[in-house]
Scaffold this motif. Structure first.
Motif, PDB file in Angstrom:
ATOM      1  N   HIS A 250     -22.865 -56.858  34.754  1.00  0.00           N
ATOM      2  CA  HIS A 250     -23.563 -56.336  33.578  1.00  0.00           C
ATOM      3  C   HIS A 250     -24.642 -55.318  33.940  1.00  0.00           C
ATOM      4  CE1 HIS A 250     -21.499 -59.551  31.510  1.00  0.00           C
ATOM      5  NE2 HIS A 250     -22.046 -60.429  32.316  1.00  0.00           N
ATOM      6  N   SER A 274     -28.586 -57.592  27.086  1.00  0.00           N
ATOM      7  CA  SER A 274     -27.618 -58.409  26.347  1.00  0.00           C
ATOM      8  C   SER A 274     -27.777 -59.880  26.727  1.00  0.00           C
ATOM      9  CB  SER A 274     -26.196 -57.949  26.671  1.00  0.00           C
ATOM     10  OG  SER A 274     -25.884 -58.235  28.035  1.00  0.00           O
ATOM     11  N   GLU A 276     -25.459 -61.717  27.792  1.00  0.00           N
ATOM     12  CA  GLU A 276     -24.721 -61.925  29.049  1.00  0.00           C
ATOM     13  C   GLU A 276     -25.561 -61.505  30.255  1.00  0.00           C
ATOM     14  OE1 GLU A 276     -22.027 -61.708  25.682  1.00  0.00           O
ATOM     15  OE2 GLU A 276     -23.568 -60.303  26.388  1.00  0.00           O
ATOM     16  N   LEU A 277     -26.269 -60.395  30.125  1.00  0.00           N
ATOM     17  CA  LEU A 277     -27.139 -59.948  31.216  1.00  0.00           C
ATOM     18  C   LEU A 277     -28.279 -60.933  31.428  1.00  0.00           C
ATOM     19  CD1 LEU A 277     -28.325 -57.992  33.281  1.00  0.00           C
ATOM     20  CD2 LEU A 277     -29.189 -56.594  31.396  1.00  0.00           C
TER      21      LEU A 277
END
Length: 333
Positions: A250, A274, A276-277
């Motif tokens: 990411h 994000s 996810e990051l």
């Protein structure tokens, strides 16, 4: 089973560390790692204070430099800590940052070889013997000292190899993406095998930041994003760190630059990070969110034995973080 531990930085007030130790002992946290960032409070004194108010939780330095304390003195400290804690102590070692060491008048042209010599002397003294060309023994001999595990902080290839050959455990610092962690563990354990050791016996501990709250998970994730942005800004432009961060799927140079620029310029940065990051680098949010992020570190092929979580919020949120660690630890049983 993945062990859940806590990291307590020595820049925290002593009273806060002692309170956190009591909470961790009751919560079922596996171990407390006491960092010693030069020049904050001394890790051994803090570890002794924590040992005095706990019964179960393990204690460890993570890390102290043998360039600031002679290996014989480290053995003396380890022997005392092992006795005070009733056998719950481990010794984490690292060379320490060269600029900080230079402030104390310490200079080494061969940090790796000098560190390994220090480990050799330390092990010999702790085992009751003497190292070559060092006529040092503990007085009185301390049989319990031989049981102190020696963990080495490593990131570079040569240090990872040396850890596999000489360490009981490997310490991996925060912000190492899982791909790099996987490769680092493989390097260290391969080196252990080449040295005739059992690779699986090398205990692997990874530091990961945590921003958690039972009562305010949204605020916890906001603080986690701020912590990540602060450190991306710190790493921006430093080639080695940028290369490390980009092992995450990411992250690329533009992501680092965008977050750093926004954070340092006082602009909004949260939308640049994000979920996810965030979850790649910080255990963050509610119990469910933390458990999901922690699961990314528990995959068997990764090879991690213990995740040591470092609270990255304000001091008054430390109790919340320790409570969450206890919940996460219970879920691993």
């Amino acid at each position: 089973m993945l062990k859940i531990s806590a990291v307590l930085p020595a820049q925290l007030p002593t009273a806060a560390c002692v309170t956190a130790a009591r909470l961790a002992d009751k919560a079922g946290v596996h171990r407390l790692w006491i960092t010693e960032n030069l020049y904050t409070r001394g890790a051994f004194a803090l570890a002794g204070a924590m040992a005095a108010v706990t019964e179960r939780v393990r204690l460890a330095t993570g890390t102290v430099s043998p360039f600031l304390r002679n290996p014989a003195v480290l053995a003396m400290e380890a022997a005392a800590m092992q006795e005070i804690s009733g056998g719950r102590f481990s010794l984490g070692l690292g060379s320490g940052p060269a600029p900080r060491l230079a402030q104390a008048g310490v200079h080494t042209e061969k940090p790796l070889s000098d560190l390994m010599e220090a480990v050799e002397v330390l092990r010999a003294v702790m085992s009751g013997g003497t190292a070559d060309h060092h006529a040092i023994t503990l007085e009185p001999p301390s049989p319990s000292c031989a049981g102190v595990g020696v963990y080495l902080g490593a990131i570079g290839q040569r240090m990872l190899g040396a850890t596999g050959r000489h360490g009981d455990g490997l310490l991996i610092s925060m912000f190492c993406p899982r791909a790099q962690v996987r490769d680092s563990i493989a390097t260290a354990r391969s080196s252990a095998a080449e040295a005739g050791r059992t690779p699986g016996d090398l205990d692997v501990v990874v530091y990961v930041p945590i921003s958690a709250s039972m009562s305010d998970p949204v605020g916890a994730r906001r603080r986690g994003r701020a912590f990540l942005a602060e450190n991306f800004a710190r790493f921006h432009g430093v080639e080695a760190y940028e290369r490390m961060l980009q092992r995450s799927p990411h992250v690329d140079h533009d992501v680092i630059a965008g977050i750093a620029t926004a954070y340092l310029g006082g602009a909004a940065f949260e939308h640049l990070i994000s979920d996810e990051l965030l979850d790649d680098f910080v255990i963050c949010g509610s119990e469910e969110q933390c458990a999901r992020a922690l699961g990314l570190w528990s995959a068997g092929e990764l090879g991690v034995n213990e995740v040591a979580l470092a609270h990255c919020g304000p001091e008054d949120g430390l109790a919340d973080a320790i409570e969450m660690l206890g919940v996460l630890a219970s879920a691993q049983l």
